[in-house]
Design an enzyme around this catalytic site. Sequence first.
Site, PDB file in Angstrom:
ATOM      1  N   ASN A 148       0.854  -1.195   0.000  1.00  0.00           N
ATOM      2  CA  ASN A 148       0.000   0.000   0.000  1.00  0.00           C
ATOM      3  C   ASN A 148       0.883   1.236   0.000  1.00  0.00           C
ATOM      4  O   ASN A 148       1.780   1.357   0.838  1.00  0.00           O
ATOM      5  CB  ASN A 148      -0.872   0.030   1.262  1.00  0.00           C
ATOM      6  N   GLU A 149       0.656   2.118  -0.933  1.00  0.00           N
ATOM      7  CA  GLU A 149       1.360   3.411  -0.968  1.00  0.00           C
ATOM      8  C   GLU A 149       2.836   3.264  -0.584  1.00  0.00           C
ATOM      9  O   GLU A 149       3.296   3.803   0.434  1.00  0.00           O
ATOM     10  CB  GLU A 149       0.676   4.419  -0.051  1.00  0.00           C
ATOM     11  N   GLU A 305      -8.145   5.220  -4.039  1.00  0.00           N
ATOM     12  CA  GLU A 305      -8.572   5.809  -2.765  1.00  0.00           C
ATOM     13  C   GLU A 305      -8.884   7.277  -2.952  1.00  0.00           C
ATOM     14  O   GLU A 305      -8.125   7.999  -3.615  1.00  0.00           O
ATOM     15  CB  GLU A 305      -7.440   5.759  -1.729  1.00  0.00           C
ATOM     16  N   TRP A 313      -5.948  14.425   8.586  1.00  0.00           N
ATOM     17  CA  TRP A 313      -4.510  14.655   8.753  1.00  0.00           C
ATOM     18  C   TRP A 313      -4.043  16.039   8.325  1.00  0.00           C
ATOM     19  O   TRP A 313      -2.849  16.292   8.260  1.00  0.00           O
ATOM     20  CB  TRP A 313      -3.708  13.563   8.033  1.00  0.00           C
ATOM     21  N   GLU A 353      -7.388   6.686  12.562  1.00  0.00           N
ATOM     22  CA  GLU A 353      -8.142   7.263  11.448  1.00  0.00           C
ATOM     23  C   GLU A 353      -9.641   7.342  11.725  1.00  0.00           C
ATOM     24  O   GLU A 353     -10.445   7.395  10.802  1.00  0.00           O
ATOM     25  CB  GLU A 353      -7.848   6.475  10.169  1.00  0.00           C
ATOM     26  N   LYS A 354      -9.990   7.391  13.011  1.00  0.00           N
ATOM     27  CA  LYS A 354     -11.426   7.371  13.341  1.00  0.00           C
ATOM     28  C   LYS A 354     -12.135   8.655  12.925  1.00  0.00           C
ATOM     29  O   LYS A 354     -13.359   8.657  12.808  1.00  0.00           O
ATOM     30  CB  LYS A 354     -11.635   7.074  14.830  1.00  0.00           C
ATOM     31  N   PHE A 355     -11.382   9.742  12.701  1.00  0.00           N
ATOM     32  CA  PHE A 355     -12.046  10.974  12.264  1.00  0.00           C
ATOM     33  C   PHE A 355     -11.938  11.195  10.755  1.00  0.00           C
ATOM     34  O   PHE A 355     -12.275  12.253  10.248  1.00  0.00           O
ATOM     35  CB  PHE A 355     -11.499  12.177  13.043  1.00  0.00           C
ATOM     36  N   HIS A 356     -11.445  10.193  10.049  1.00  0.00           N
ATOM     37  CA  HIS A 356     -11.385  10.271   8.583  1.00  0.00           C
ATOM     38  C   HIS A 356     -12.741   9.828   8.046  1.00  0.00           C
ATOM     39  O   HIS A 356     -13.297   8.825   8.492  1.00  0.00           O
ATOM     40  CB  HIS A 356     -10.277   9.325   8.099  1.00  0.00           C
TER      41      HIS A 356
HETATM   42  C1  GAL Z   1      -3.758   6.794   2.500  1.00  0.00           C
HETATM   43  C2  GAL Z   1      -3.662   5.366   2.982  1.00  0.00           C
HETATM   44  C3  GAL Z   1      -4.928   4.894   3.632  1.00  0.00           C
HETATM   45  C4  GAL Z   1      -5.446   5.943   4.585  1.00  0.00           C
HETATM   46  C5  GAL Z   1      -5.632   7.229   3.835  1.00  0.00           C
HETATM   47  C6  GAL Z   1      -6.200   8.354   4.692  1.00  0.00           C
HETATM   48  O1  GAL Z   1      -2.514   7.381   2.453  1.00  0.00           O
HETATM   49  O2  GAL Z   1      -3.351   4.498   1.922  1.00  0.00           O
HETATM   50  O3  GAL Z   1      -4.679   3.695   4.304  1.00  0.00           O
HETATM   51  O4  GAL Z   1      -4.544   6.124   5.620  1.00  0.00           O
HETATM   52  O5  GAL Z   1      -4.416   7.666   3.336  1.00  0.00           O
HETATM   53  O6  GAL Z   1      -6.355   9.550   3.969  1.00  0.00           O
END
Ligand code: GAL
Length: 647
Positions: A148-149, A305, A313, A353-356
Amino acid sequence: MTQWPDRMLFGGDYNPEQWPSSVWDEDVQLMQRAGVTTATVGVFSWGRLEPEPGHYDFGWLDDVLDRLHAGGVQVLLATATASPPAWLGRLDPGSQPVTADGVRLGFGSRQSYSPSSATYRTHALRLVTELALRYGRHPAVVAWHVNNEYGCHVPSSYDEESAQAFRTWLTARYGTVAELNRAWGTAFWSQTYQGFDQVDPPRAAPTFLNPTQQLDWARFSSDALLALHRAEVQVLRELTPELPVTTNFMGFFKHADYWAWAPHVDVVSDDAYPDPADPDAYVRLAASRDLMRSLRGGQPWLLMEQAPSAVNWRPLNAPKPAGLHRVHSLQAVARGADGVLHFQWRQSAAGAEKFHSALVPHAGPDTRVYAEACALGGELAQLSGQVAGTRVPARVAVLFDWESWWAVEQEATPTTVDYVATVLDWYAPFLRRGASVDLVHPSSDLSGYGLVVAPATHVLSQEDLTRLDAYVRDGGHLVVTYLSGILDRDLHVWLGGYLGPLRASLGLRITELAAAATPLTLAGGLPGAASTWQDVVEVAGPDVEVVATFADGHAAGGPAVTRHPYGAGVAWYVATAPEAAVLDELAGRWLAEAGVEALLTAPVAGVEAVRRGDRLFVLNHTGASVQVPLVGGAVQLAPYEVLVREA
Ligand code: GAL
């Protein structure tokens, strides 16, 4: 391998391990309601799948895949190697990454591995083998999502194992240390090496590090990540040759040269997180989508994504106003995507990442965000038959080169440059005119393009320069900007006025490089403002037309914009950074001269028009209604409206 994707995909990262199994059935039902075709499963599941080295727990994943399959949802199965479990760092502390300052990064976040760690690699490949053997023929699984990334948090590591790998890489590149000394120019500052064993990564140092050492470190670090990717792909190709592989890129990501990566995926995929509070974000977004399409020669790609609304973030995480998410999604489709996926399916109740935002928010499905997701799923299903698999024709090429990026942003350069922002300044006028652009590597075949723009293409080899020269001689229209063609690929200066063979094509030489400390004024046939830079340009003869001059600054009275008919083509040089209005005027002239079609009769900001296949997409990225001057008749678009019609 059959063609994949075979239709427009819709869905996102699905992390069922964050939830009790009682939630999983509801997940499948809600996916069906939203029209989800595809779920990406297992991206961060290593710790759950392999709680102890060599001991696997696959039962829960069997269950999840079976449920998804029963519900008609296809699976993009992750290889789960993006984040090793706690035991790996305990087993081999040396597998954890080290910064340039010598700090070893601890566990408790994610991506805790050094790209060159043999321990990480061994355990990662063993997991990939187990997954391929167990799920490679599961009926739900349609493709592999590798890692991933890559490099997102740890693009390089300065540990000793990485240093050793760097030395091996340098030995393969240069053969002898004498050749390394030549390429790196180590006669300067007493840097001569007597053996490869004396060479280190560019760790924290008293002052400026050797530029070519830094460039080679960037090349090596991208290659080290790519080597990991290729090692996983090799396992997958051996065990499941019928399944396509992809890994999610990150648009304009500095630390991985995606030109080198693209041949090692079957489909390009990308992650994109534009800031909803930034009205200009659509420009970078459009260009990154064009880059993704260009990486494999126009082949459809996947938006792997994006956030349905806010991320978590940024200092301020603005939500997407109603309608904006649809514009972003259809922008990707217009620019060649055959899939729109998200991070993530269900918003987390715990963890970092609960606030994403997610497609199913904390408040549940009875929400604006889930309703928009359902509408989007339906719309993409309809669009699928119209555009999936089709191409986006582009006759303008903008050069994009990671090595120029790495070089021009080094320390000890003539001025501080943001390479991507500079490229976008030269891309934007074409976007504002509705003229589609491919991003291309300088070594590409340019013959299909009517117009080629080289913005701050700092590093060009003799072959690149010769190819650009030939492009013009053969009838092409070339625009070269300041800071281009200054260095060769060892970062040695092109002596005699920079630009190598392009001096002849452009009909000029540069006698001084000069950063502009004050705003500049353009005079002559192209009045307006400029900034940032002014070369001192000496034209070679009367056949060079000086289109604009500098009215002030260090190069006052000298040429700022030149045009040189050369062979069957025309070569332009722009010695400064003109304001947008001047660029718009120039772009209009360049397109007309090169006979390249634009979809808009006048430049417009915040709006784009793109042709894909036999469809025309017109998108309003603004919260205001706009009149769009389409060739063949203006149209009015409401805030965030998208028009899709036959072209
Ligand atoms: C990406 C990542 C995901 C998630 C997302 C949040 O960089 O692949 O797992 O963290 O950002 O914006």
